[in-house]
Design a protein around this motif. Sequence first.
Motif, PDB file in Angstrom:
ATOM      1  N   VAL A  71       0.792  -1.250   0.032  1.00 62.14           N
ATOM      2  CA  VAL A  71       0.166   0.030   0.079  1.00 62.14           C
ATOM      3  C   VAL A  71       0.811   1.345   0.015  1.00 62.14           C
ATOM      4  O   VAL A  71       0.722   2.281  -0.593  1.00 62.14           O
ATOM      5  N   ALA A  72       1.861   1.235   0.776  1.00 65.50           N
ATOM      6  CA  ALA A  72       2.751   2.254   0.733  1.00 65.50           C
ATOM      7  C   ALA A  72       3.687   2.740  -0.446  1.00 65.50           C
ATOM      8  O   ALA A  72       3.668   3.714  -0.919  1.00 65.50           O
ATOM      9  N   LEU A  73       3.840   1.533  -0.922  1.00 63.84           N
ATOM     10  CA  LEU A  73       4.538   1.666  -2.536  1.00 63.84           C
ATOM     11  C   LEU A  73       3.649   2.152  -3.431  1.00 63.84           C
ATOM     12  O   LEU A  73       3.906   3.020  -4.354  1.00 63.84           O
ATOM     13  N   ALA A  74       2.346   1.612  -3.317  1.00 66.19           N
ATOM     14  CA  ALA A  74       1.232   2.012  -4.240  1.00 66.19           C
ATOM     15  C   ALA A  74       1.227   3.680  -4.075  1.00 66.19           C
ATOM     16  O   ALA A  74       0.922   4.591  -5.059  1.00 66.19           O
ATOM     17  N   THR A  75       1.258   4.091  -2.892  1.00 66.74           N
ATOM     18  CA  THR A  75       0.934   5.508  -2.465  1.00 66.74           C
ATOM     19  C   THR A  75       2.146   6.233  -3.231  1.00 66.74           C
ATOM     20  O   THR A  75       1.815   7.322  -3.860  1.00 66.74           O
ATOM     21  N   GLU A  76       3.190   5.994  -3.104  1.00 62.46           N
ATOM     22  CA  GLU A  76       4.425   6.526  -3.451  1.00 62.46           C
ATOM     23  C   GLU A  76       4.232   6.484  -4.975  1.00 62.46           C
ATOM     24  O   GLU A  76       4.813   7.735  -5.601  1.00 62.46           O
ATOM     25  N   ARG A  77       4.042   5.551  -5.623  1.00 68.28           N
ATOM     26  CA  ARG A  77       3.997   5.659  -7.039  1.00 68.28           C
ATOM     27  C   ARG A  77       2.877   6.555  -7.667  1.00 68.28           C
ATOM     28  O   ARG A  77       3.236   7.131  -8.583  1.00 68.28           O
ATOM     29  N   GLU A  78       1.769   6.633  -6.823  1.00 66.58           N
ATOM     30  CA  GLU A  78       0.665   7.659  -7.149  1.00 66.58           C
ATOM     31  C   GLU A  78       1.381   9.028  -7.164  1.00 66.58           C
ATOM     32  O   GLU A  78       0.789   9.672  -8.050  1.00 66.58           O
ATOM     33  N   ALA A  79       1.866   9.243  -6.103  1.00 67.11           N
ATOM     34  CA  ALA A  79       2.418  10.516  -5.977  1.00 67.11           C
ATOM     35  C   ALA A  79       3.459  10.897  -7.058  1.00 67.11           C
ATOM     36  O   ALA A  79       3.350  11.926  -7.690  1.00 67.11           O
ATOM     37  N   ALA A  80       4.406   9.821  -7.369  1.00 62.25           N
ATOM     38  CA  ALA A  80       5.291  10.151  -8.348  1.00 62.25           C
ATOM     39  C   ALA A  80       4.616  10.303  -9.812  1.00 62.25           C
ATOM     40  O   ALA A  80       5.099  11.239 -10.681  1.00 62.25           O
TER      41      ALA A  80
END
Length: 395
Positions: free
Chosen positions: A171-180
Amino acid sequence: MRRLRGIGRRALGTVAVGLALFGFGLAELYVPLAPYVEGDGPDPTELSGGWMAVLTVLLAGYCLAVAACGTYPRAAVVLAGVCFVAQSLTPLLPESPAAPLTALVIVCFACVAVGGRHAPMIAAVSYFVSAGIETTIANDPDWVFIIFVALAVMGPAYAVRMRRAEAERLVALATEREAAARTDERLRVARELHDIVSHGVAVMVLQAGAAQAVLDSDVRQAHESLDAVQDVGRDVVVELRRLLVVLRAEGSLERLPSLRHLDPLLSGIRAAGVRVELTVDGDLGRVPAAVDVSGYRVLQEALTNVVKHAPGAAVSVTIDVGHTDLRIHVVDDGPRTVRRSDGSGLGLTGISERVELFGGTATTRAGNGGGFEVRVELPLSGRSAAPSRTTGASV
């Protein structure tokens, strides 16, 4: 919000289990039932009222620990362990009724599975200390059974803990990818706006200056220059509207500029006094839409660079569609000066950023015999595979 709803459902579930366990424990204490464990322990119905009250309070403590183990797992496992040790000092040891051991097992599982840092250690200490005290008082130290229960409960609980940790990491990785992705989208929009506005304003400024210079001596030429300003202004408005339509997900790349439709761009450049010669080799229809748009913007910025720094120059534009690459070569015969900006620093930088997205190369430099040269190669695959190589000054 989703996480809060998950915590709320988990809390309601553990409260329901706690209430069910409390009802079952009361039946064990107050209803004459066959004993669950053979032994010499007293019949609960034969105990005095005082001991029954104490056992009822301890049962409530077990059930409170179970009800709270989803929200406060570490506190719950400590409470269950304390109640287990306390019941070991009563006439009715916690080994005979099923409720005490069931509660201890449940809260240990919850503490290991959903507890925070140090939760597995706290659960292990609470379980082994309380079980050890109980077996010592009962003079029946069955450590094989104690260790078996610990492994049977805490092993699966630890597996659940690892799975939850992996899910949180994803979930944290998906959030980071969304922000990027949002950052990349903002940069893309910024480049599009710069390309549209910078080109149009540069042409309009030159045309307005030309109109002002001949306003008294050549009214017809002044009118033609002002008409060109209007045409370029309308084109800028159309480009901005197209960009807004795409951003609102109401349009597609087919409506964006394309290397297959260069006449409006070249007409505006020629109207600004720059002579342009275009050569196209290969089939532009083979160029993917994303590469096509980026190639158009690269060419637009290169020509705008000429309009700004070498008005009146002759420009040679070559577009070559190869088997694997789209090559764009722009060279002018203007004065041999370093092409610098008025401070924005977004022109040639924007070219290099676009090229980098596709793993291509970009070279910008002063020509050997004067003028300036921009050479770009974009892979037709459209995949970012290597950083761009850019030389020269930013515009």
